[in-house]
Design a protein around this motif. Structure first.
Motif, mmCIF file in Angstrom:
data_model
loop_
_atom_site.group_PDB
_atom_site.id
_atom_site.type_symbol
_atom_site.label_atom_id
_atom_site.label_comp_id
_atom_site.label_asym_id
_atom_site.label_seq_id
_atom_site.Cartn_x
_atom_site.Cartn_y
_atom_site.Cartn_z
ATOM 1 N N ALA A 1 61.452 46.298 23.769
ATOM 2 C CA ALA A 1 61.481 45.917 25.238
ATOM 3 C C ALA A 1 61.126 44.429 25.015
ATOM 4 C CB ALA A 1 60.669 46.659 26.127
ATOM 5 N N VAL A 2 62.124 43.632 25.336
ATOM 6 C CA VAL A 2 61.659 42.437 25.825
ATOM 7 C C VAL A 2 61.602 41.867 27.040
ATOM 8 C CG1 VAL A 2 62.622 39.885 25.160
ATOM 9 C CG2 VAL A 2 63.479 41.851 23.694
ATOM 10 N N ILE A 3 60.405 41.659 27.531
ATOM 11 C CA ILE A 3 60.155 41.513 28.889
ATOM 12 C C ILE A 3 59.686 40.147 29.117
ATOM 13 C CG2 ILE A 3 58.738 42.408 30.603
ATOM 14 C CD1 ILE A 3 58.326 44.949 28.818
ATOM 15 N N PRO A 4 60.445 39.171 29.319
ATOM 16 C CA PRO A 4 60.097 37.747 29.633
ATOM 17 C C PRO A 4 59.109 37.590 30.529
ATOM 18 C CG PRO A 4 62.535 38.027 29.289
ATOM 19 C CD PRO A 4 62.057 39.456 29.460
ATOM 20 N N TYR A 5 59.327 38.334 31.731
ATOM 21 C CA TYR A 5 58.123 38.352 32.672
ATOM 22 C C TYR A 5 57.650 39.616 32.907
ATOM 23 C CZ TYR A 5 55.562 38.393 37.137
ATOM 24 O OH TYR A 5 54.597 38.314 38.142
ATOM 25 N N PHE A 6 56.221 39.893 32.533
ATOM 26 C CA PHE A 6 55.648 41.099 32.718
ATOM 27 C C PHE A 6 55.259 41.402 33.836
ATOM 28 C CE2 PHE A 6 52.759 44.601 31.942
ATOM 29 C CZ PHE A 6 53.399 45.372 30.957
ATOM 30 N N GLY A 7 55.749 42.113 34.990
ATOM 31 C CA GLY A 7 55.113 42.272 36.510
ATOM 32 C C GLY A 7 54.155 43.012 36.240
ATOM 33 N N TYR A 8 53.260 43.156 37.204
ATOM 34 C CA TYR A 8 51.959 43.971 37.294
ATOM 35 C C TYR A 8 50.972 43.489 36.567
ATOM 36 C CZ TYR A 8 54.397 47.570 40.303
ATOM 37 O OH TYR A 8 54.805 48.139 41.554
ATOM 38 N N ALA A 9 51.094 42.209 35.728
ATOM 39 C CA ALA A 9 50.153 42.181 34.783
ATOM 40 C C ALA A 9 48.774 41.636 35.479
ATOM 41 C CB ALA A 9 50.827 40.964 33.870
ATOM 42 N N ARG A 10 48.902 41.157 36.749
ATOM 43 C CA ARG A 10 47.689 40.690 37.456
ATOM 44 C C ARG A 10 46.864 41.805 37.820
ATOM 45 N NH1 ARG A 10 50.613 36.472 41.575
ATOM 46 N NH2 ARG A 10 52.559 38.152 41.211
ATOM 47 N N GLN A 11 47.485 43.061 37.837
ATOM 48 C CA GLN A 11 46.657 44.292 38.146
ATOM 49 C C GLN A 11 46.006 44.879 37.120
ATOM 50 O OE1 GLN A 11 47.981 46.623 41.506
ATOM 51 N NE2 GLN A 11 49.853 45.025 41.400
ATOM 52 N N ASP A 12 45.348 44.056 36.391
ATOM 53 C CA ASP A 12 44.743 44.522 34.836
ATOM 54 C C ASP A 12 43.422 45.218 34.856
ATOM 55 O OD1 ASP A 12 43.516 42.398 35.503
ATOM 56 O OD2 ASP A 12 43.949 41.128 33.403
ATOM 57 N N ARG A 13 42.615 45.034 35.999
ATOM 58 C CA ARG A 13 41.365 45.632 36.037
ATOM 59 C C ARG A 13 40.952 46.083 37.401
ATOM 60 N NH1 ARG A 13 41.630 40.287 36.483
ATOM 61 N NH2 ARG A 13 39.948 39.173 37.652
ATOM 62 N N LYS A 14 39.835 46.874 37.661
ATOM 63 C CA LYS A 14 39.548 47.206 39.043
ATOM 64 C C LYS A 14 38.627 45.996 39.658
ATOM 65 C CE LYS A 14 38.250 51.457 40.028
ATOM 66 N NZ LYS A 14 37.824 52.677 39.885
ATOM 67 N N VAL A 15 39.161 45.262 40.506
ATOM 68 C CA VAL A 15 38.401 44.073 41.198
ATOM 69 C C VAL A 15 37.490 44.516 42.138
ATOM 70 C CG1 VAL A 15 39.594 42.029 40.314
ATOM 71 C CG2 VAL A 15 40.342 43.287 42.303
ATOM 72 N N ARG B 1 37.982 51.757 43.682
ATOM 73 C CA ARG B 1 39.293 52.727 44.125
ATOM 74 C C ARG B 1 40.534 51.966 44.265
ATOM 75 N NH1 ARG B 1 34.447 53.602 47.089
ATOM 76 N NH2 ARG B 1 35.386 52.498 48.964
ATOM 77 N N THR B 2 40.830 51.260 43.220
ATOM 78 C CA THR B 2 41.880 50.724 43.034
ATOM 79 C C THR B 2 42.807 51.260 41.841
ATOM 80 O OG1 THR B 2 41.378 48.734 42.045
ATOM 81 C CG2 THR B 2 41.677 48.550 44.432
ATOM 82 N N SER B 3 43.935 51.088 41.640
ATOM 83 C CA SER B 3 44.754 51.430 40.246
ATOM 84 C C SER B 3 44.419 50.195 39.196
ATOM 85 C CB SER B 3 45.806 51.927 40.497
ATOM 86 O OG SER B 3 46.958 50.781 40.303
ATOM 87 N N ILE B 4 44.473 50.555 38.097
ATOM 88 C CA ILE B 4 44.932 49.420 36.841
ATOM 89 C C ILE B 4 46.243 49.682 36.484
ATOM 90 C CG2 ILE B 4 44.144 48.595 34.725
ATOM 91 C CD1 ILE B 4 41.440 49.920 34.985
ATOM 92 N N SER B 5 46.948 48.823 37.522
ATOM 93 C CA SER B 5 48.613 49.025 37.479
ATOM 94 C C SER B 5 49.218 48.552 36.000
ATOM 95 C CB SER B 5 49.242 48.345 38.552
ATOM 96 O OG SER B 5 48.484 48.590 39.744
ATOM 97 N N ALA B 6 48.473 47.418 35.639
ATOM 98 C CA ALA B 6 49.118 46.993 34.488
ATOM 99 C C ALA B 6 48.959 48.144 33.082
ATOM 100 C CB ALA B 6 48.352 45.712 33.917
ATOM 101 N N LYS B 7 47.882 48.799 33.240
ATOM 102 C CA LYS B 7 47.734 49.833 32.154
ATOM 103 C C LYS B 7 48.752 51.018 32.540
ATOM 104 C CE LYS B 7 45.854 52.654 28.959
ATOM 105 N NZ LYS B 7 46.537 52.688 28.035
ATOM 106 N N LEU B 8 48.829 51.495 33.681
ATOM 107 C CA LEU B 8 49.894 52.383 33.929
ATOM 108 C C LEU B 8 51.482 51.976 33.788
ATOM 109 C CD1 LEU B 8 50.915 55.196 35.130
ATOM 110 C CD2 LEU B 8 50.813 54.169 37.429
#
Ligand code: R5P
Length: 310
Positions: free
Chosen positions: A84-98, A101-108
């Motif tokens: 999978a060549v993903i030039p722009y990896f969306g959702y990457a900014r949600q990479d931890r719980k800031v 009670r939020t999701s870690i979307s990049a992991k999902l």
């Protein structure tokens, strides 16, 4: 080896295909009336290594779903392996719980791509390098800095340059570019009082009389960069030039940049912005197609990808 493109950035896929002298697979990706996505691969790919090119850019959820369904279709068509060549990896900014009670979307999203059947990922300037660890398959994270460095050396060669990180998270990237250009580093102390709003608290380092090169991975609303440029000019910077890998450019970003202190903003084409920026004289697009094409070639030939950045 064969190349398949999703709908997110066909222009980039065509350029990669031209670089590799390898035609894109004949496929149809359509939508049913209720917006369900339907994929059909119109040629035999049994036993082939497939490189599927798709950015998770706006509309992010549609493009993500398209990516997952294309991987599934490839797997069910007996591809030998799928990159999978993903030039722009969306959702990457949600990479931890800031906040709690939020999701870690990049992991999902990483789990979904792996579960769909990808064997390898190629991406460009991941928001945080650690996201590579969200995958248990190989990830090649390419960098746009060599492309930026060449452009700066050609266009700003007689200037007294300084590289500027627009926030603490961008220091590594700015330092890497500074090293290539053999110039110093300044850092902006940015705060986010609320999501989507940015505020410059301080500038660390002297920028007086210098041509500032701000480098960042993403420009979204433009707030970070426009505020940074203003702060640099207030502190006596001669000119502000900005180099950003992923031009998300949402909302009023283009208008904001047109009216800002930014002399020139350069973005790559990991996201297709040709129409959006065509009337903006201070925004330019540099293609990243040769770099991605070369990485694909090297993966296919089992030669080093990291040598591209030495
Ligand atoms: C943040 O950590 C990123 O590197 C970018 O600086 C940020 O996403 C840019 O967003 P905006 O353009 O909305 O300020």
């Amino acid at each position: 080896m064969k190349l398949l493109t999703g709908n997110s950035n066909k222009n980039l896929s065509k350029k990669i295909s031209k670089y590799l002298k390898n035609k894109l697979i004949n496929s149809s990706i359509r939508k049913f009336a209720d917006s369900e996505i339907y994929i059909e691969i119109n040629e035999n790919i049994r036993g082939n290594s497939i490189f599927l090119i798709q950015s998770i850019s706006y509309p992010a959820n549609d493009n993500l779903m398209e990516l997952l369904l294309c991987i599934d279709a490839l797997k069910r068509s007996s591809a030998k392996n799928i990159t999978a060549v993903i030039p722009y990896f969306g959702y990457a900014r949600q990479d931890r719980k800031v906040v709690p009670r939020t999701s870690i979307s990049a992991k999902l999203v990483s789990n979904l791509i792996t579960k769909a059947g990808a064997d390898r990922i190629v991406t460009v300037d991941l928001h945080a390098g650690q996201i590579q660890g969200f995958f248990d398959i190989p990830v090649d994270n390419l960098f746009a800095t060599p492309i930026f460095s060449r452009h700066i050396k050609k266009n700003l060669k007689n200037n007294k340059l300084i590289c500027v990180a627009p926030d603490v998270g961008g220091v590594e990237r700015a330092r890497a570019l500074g090293k290539m250009l053999n110039v110093g580093l300044a850092i902006i102390d940015k705060r986010r009082p609320s999501p989507g709003k940015s505020q410059v608290m301080n500038v660390i380092g002297s920028v007086k009389g210098k041509t500032c090169i701000i480098v960042d991975d993403i420009i979204d609303s433009g707030g970070t960069i426009v505020n940074a440029a203003e702060a640099l000019k207030k502190r006596g910077a001669k000119e502000v030039h900005v180099y950003v890998t992923h031009g998300v450019l949402s909302g009023e970003a283009v208008e904001k940049i047109k009216k800002s202190h930014i002399k020139n903003l350069v973005v790559t084409d990991t996201i297709n912005n040709e129409d959006k920026v065509k009337n903006a004289r201070n925004i330019h697009i540099l293609t990243i197609s040769n770099l991605i094409g070369e990485a694909i070639k090297r993966i296919s030939n089992s030669t080093s990808v990291s040598d591209l950045f030495k």
